[in-house]
Design a protein around this motif. Structure first.
Motif, short mmCIF file in Angstrom:
data_model
loop_
_atom_site.label_atom_id
_atom_site.label_comp_id
_atom_site.label_asym_id
_atom_site.label_seq_id
_atom_site.Cartn_x
_atom_site.Cartn_y
_atom_site.Cartn_z
N PHE A 40 0.65 -1.21 -0.01
CA PHE A 40 0.10 0.10 0.00
C PHE A 40 0.83 1.16 -0.01
CE2 PHE A 40 -2.52 3.35 2.21
CZ PHE A 40 -3.57 3.31 1.32
N ALA A 41 1.99 1.05 0.79
CA ALA A 41 2.88 2.35 0.81
C ALA A 41 3.49 2.63 -0.42
CB ALA A 41 3.87 2.17 1.88
N ALA A 42 3.71 1.48 -1.37
CA ALA A 42 4.43 1.69 -2.71
C ALA A 42 3.46 2.23 -3.74
CB ALA A 42 5.07 0.28 -3.03
N ASP A 43 2.07 1.73 -3.64
CA ASP A 43 1.30 1.70 -4.86
C ASP A 43 0.05 1.93 -4.22
OD1 ASP A 43 -0.08 2.33 -7.30
OD2 ASP A 43 1.14 0.93 -8.38
N PRO A 44 -0.51 3.02 -3.52
CA PRO A 44 -1.81 2.85 -2.86
C PRO A 44 -3.12 2.95 -3.96
CG PRO A 44 -0.69 5.21 -2.82
CD PRO A 44 0.17 4.14 -3.20
N ALA A 45 -2.71 3.56 -5.15
CA ALA A 45 -3.77 3.37 -6.11
C ALA A 45 -4.12 1.88 -6.66
CB ALA A 45 -3.14 4.40 -7.52
N LEU A 46 -3.05 1.14 -6.90
CA LEU A 46 -3.21 -0.12 -7.26
C LEU A 46 -4.03 -0.87 -6.17
CD1 LEU A 46 -2.53 -2.60 -9.05
CD2 LEU A 46 -0.44 -3.06 -7.56
N VAL A 47 -3.52 -0.67 -4.93
CA VAL A 47 -4.49 -1.52 -4.00
C VAL A 47 -5.63 -0.99 -3.80
CG1 VAL A 47 -4.54 -1.82 -1.28
CG2 VAL A 47 -2.40 -1.59 -2.39
N HIS A 48 -6.19 0.39 -4.00
CA HIS A 48 -7.58 0.76 -4.01
C HIS A 48 -8.18 0.02 -5.27
CE1 HIS A 48 -7.62 3.38 -0.49
NE2 HIS A 48 -6.79 4.22 -1.29
N ASP A 49 -7.61 -0.09 -6.24
CA ASP A 49 -8.26 -0.57 -7.66
C ASP A 49 -8.75 -2.02 -7.28
OD1 ASP A 49 -8.04 1.73 -9.01
OD2 ASP A 49 -6.24 1.09 -10.09
N PHE A 50 -7.69 -2.79 -6.75
CA PHE A 50 -7.94 -3.98 -6.25
C PHE A 50 -8.97 -4.23 -5.29
CE2 PHE A 50 -7.07 -7.63 -3.42
CZ PHE A 50 -6.92 -8.92 -4.35
N TYR A 51 -9.18 -3.47 -4.23
CA TYR A 51 -10.30 -3.50 -3.17
C TYR A 51 -11.48 -2.98 -3.93
CZ TYR A 51 -7.27 -5.81 0.02
OH TYR A 51 -6.49 -6.84 0.73
N ASN A 52 -11.38 -2.00 -4.71
CA ASN A 52 -12.67 -1.42 -5.32
C ASN A 52 -13.23 -2.77 -6.20
OD1 ASN A 52 -12.27 1.07 -4.09
ND2 ASN A 52 -11.33 1.77 -6.13
N ALA A 53 -12.65 -3.45 -6.92
CA ALA A 53 -13.19 -4.57 -7.58
C ALA A 53 -13.83 -5.63 -6.69
CB ALA A 53 -11.93 -5.15 -8.45
N ARG A 54 -13.01 -5.79 -5.49
CA ARG A 54 -13.44 -7.05 -4.50
C ARG A 54 -14.70 -6.35 -3.86
NH1 ARG A 54 -9.80 -9.76 -0.60
NH2 ARG A 54 -11.55 -11.30 -0.86
N ARG A 55 -14.80 -5.09 -3.76
CA ARG A 55 -16.05 -4.45 -3.18
C ARG A 55 -17.16 -4.68 -4.05
NH1 ARG A 55 -13.92 -0.08 -2.08
NH2 ARG A 55 -12.76 -0.74 -0.32
N ALA A 56 -17.01 -4.39 -5.56
CA ALA A 56 -18.20 -4.45 -6.44
C ALA A 56 -18.53 -6.04 -6.53
CB ALA A 56 -17.47 -3.81 -7.98
N ASN A 57 -17.60 -6.79 -6.44
CA ASN A 57 -17.92 -8.31 -6.38
C ASN A 57 -18.73 -8.81 -5.33
OD1 ASN A 57 -16.32 -11.44 -6.09
ND2 ASN A 57 -17.73 -10.87 -7.88
N ALA A 58 -18.48 -8.26 -4.18
CA ALA A 58 -19.11 -8.51 -2.98
C ALA A 58 -20.48 -8.00 -2.80
CB ALA A 58 -18.39 -8.39 -2.06
N ALA A 59 -20.69 -6.73 -3.30
CA ALA A 59 -21.93 -6.25 -3.44
C ALA A 59 -23.12 -6.83 -4.25
CB ALA A 59 -21.73 -4.90 -3.82
N GLU A 60 -22.35 -7.65 -5.13
CA GLU A 60 -23.24 -8.21 -6.40
C GLU A 60 -23.55 -9.41 -5.87
OE1 GLU A 60 -21.30 -8.26 -9.98
OE2 GLU A 60 -21.86 -6.26 -10.32
N ALA A 61 -22.96 -10.21 -4.80
CA ALA A 61 -23.22 -11.49 -4.32
C ALA A 61 -24.31 -11.51 -3.49
CB ALA A 61 -21.98 -12.01 -3.61
N GLU A 62 -25.03 -12.85 -3.22
CA GLU A 62 -26.10 -13.22 -2.57
C GLU A 62 -25.68 -14.10 -1.24
OE1 GLU A 62 -28.68 -11.26 -2.06
OE2 GLU A 62 -28.50 -10.26 -3.88
#
Length: 230
Positions: A40-62
């Motif tokens: 995260f310290a080296a590339d916070p934008a990459l980390v945010h992109d990764f977790y944004n994708a995970r968040r979108a995936n989880a929001a669609e799951a049931e």
């Protein structure tokens, strides 16, 4: 008291296991880059992109049948039921469970690395976001990364001390400290049971095991527990 540890195998049938499948998100990222403080310290934008994708995936799951069965167990059992989950999704809560400890944090929560404030996460986080409390641009997902201490360990140990039964569901049995919970529970006198797709790395440490898809073995076990309680 029944203490239940859940892992990725509980949510896999809701579509969240795709992160570790061939071609899934996990296979396209180096975990040292997206799931460590150094990453995260080296590339916070990459980390945010990764977790944004995970968040979108989880929001669609049931929630699946395993989540719903555990919520039913909590609602109908004649003793306390606590879920300790290694998962960062909210499927247990959406299924109706109320006594849930997220030892690895929560995907839908945000943490300020500067002041420690926590709040509900927006659908997408970025390096431009500022903490609503201290205004620092130090916003990160409120999840436990490799090398960090899991949350709520004192509460978990206290629950293991009180447990009559410890059940591990959908976990690999290889990630500590959770992999050691079965030994702790046994030392305090609890009976132990593993419910998993196949025997875990720590399967021999349990008194008994039942194996198959979580959506099948968990409801069947809950039906037995509630049937014997009546």
């Amino acid at each position: 008291m029944i203490v239940i540890l859940t892992g990725a195998g509980v949510s896999a049938e809701s579509g969240l296991g795709t992160f570790r499948d061939k071609g899934g998100l996990w296979s396209r990222y180096d975990l040292s880059e997206v799931a460590t403080p150094d990453g995260f310290a080296a590339d916070p934008a990459l980390v945010h992109d990764f977790y944004n994708a995970r968040r979108a995936n989880a929001a669609e799951a049931e929630p699946n049948a395993a989540h719903r069965a555990l919520a039913r167990l909590e609602a109908e059992a004649d003793e306390d039921v606590l879920i300790v989950t290694q998962n960062i999704d909210d499927l247990h809560e959406r299924a109706g469970s109320r006594s849930v400890i997220h030892m690895h944090g929560e995907l839908f929560r945000t943490l300020c690395a500067a002041c420690g404030a926590r709040w509900d996460a927006a659908p997408a986080l970025s390096t431009a976001d500022a903490c609503p409390q201290c205004r620092a641009a130090a916003v990160r997902p409120d999840v436990v990364w490799f090398g960090e201490m899991p949350y709520h360990m004192e509460r978990i140990v206290e629950a293991l001390e009180r447990a009559r039964l410890f059940v591990s569901i959908g976990t690999s049995g290889s990630v500590y400290p959770a992999a050691g919970f079965v030994a702790e529970a046994k030392a305090f006198g609890a009976a132990t049971l593993e419910l998993n797709l196949e025997p875990s790395d720590g399967a021999t440490g349990f008194d008994a095991g039942r194996y198959g898809p979580a959506s099948e073995v968990v409801p069947a076990w809950v039906n037995e527990v509630l049937g014997s309680a009546r």
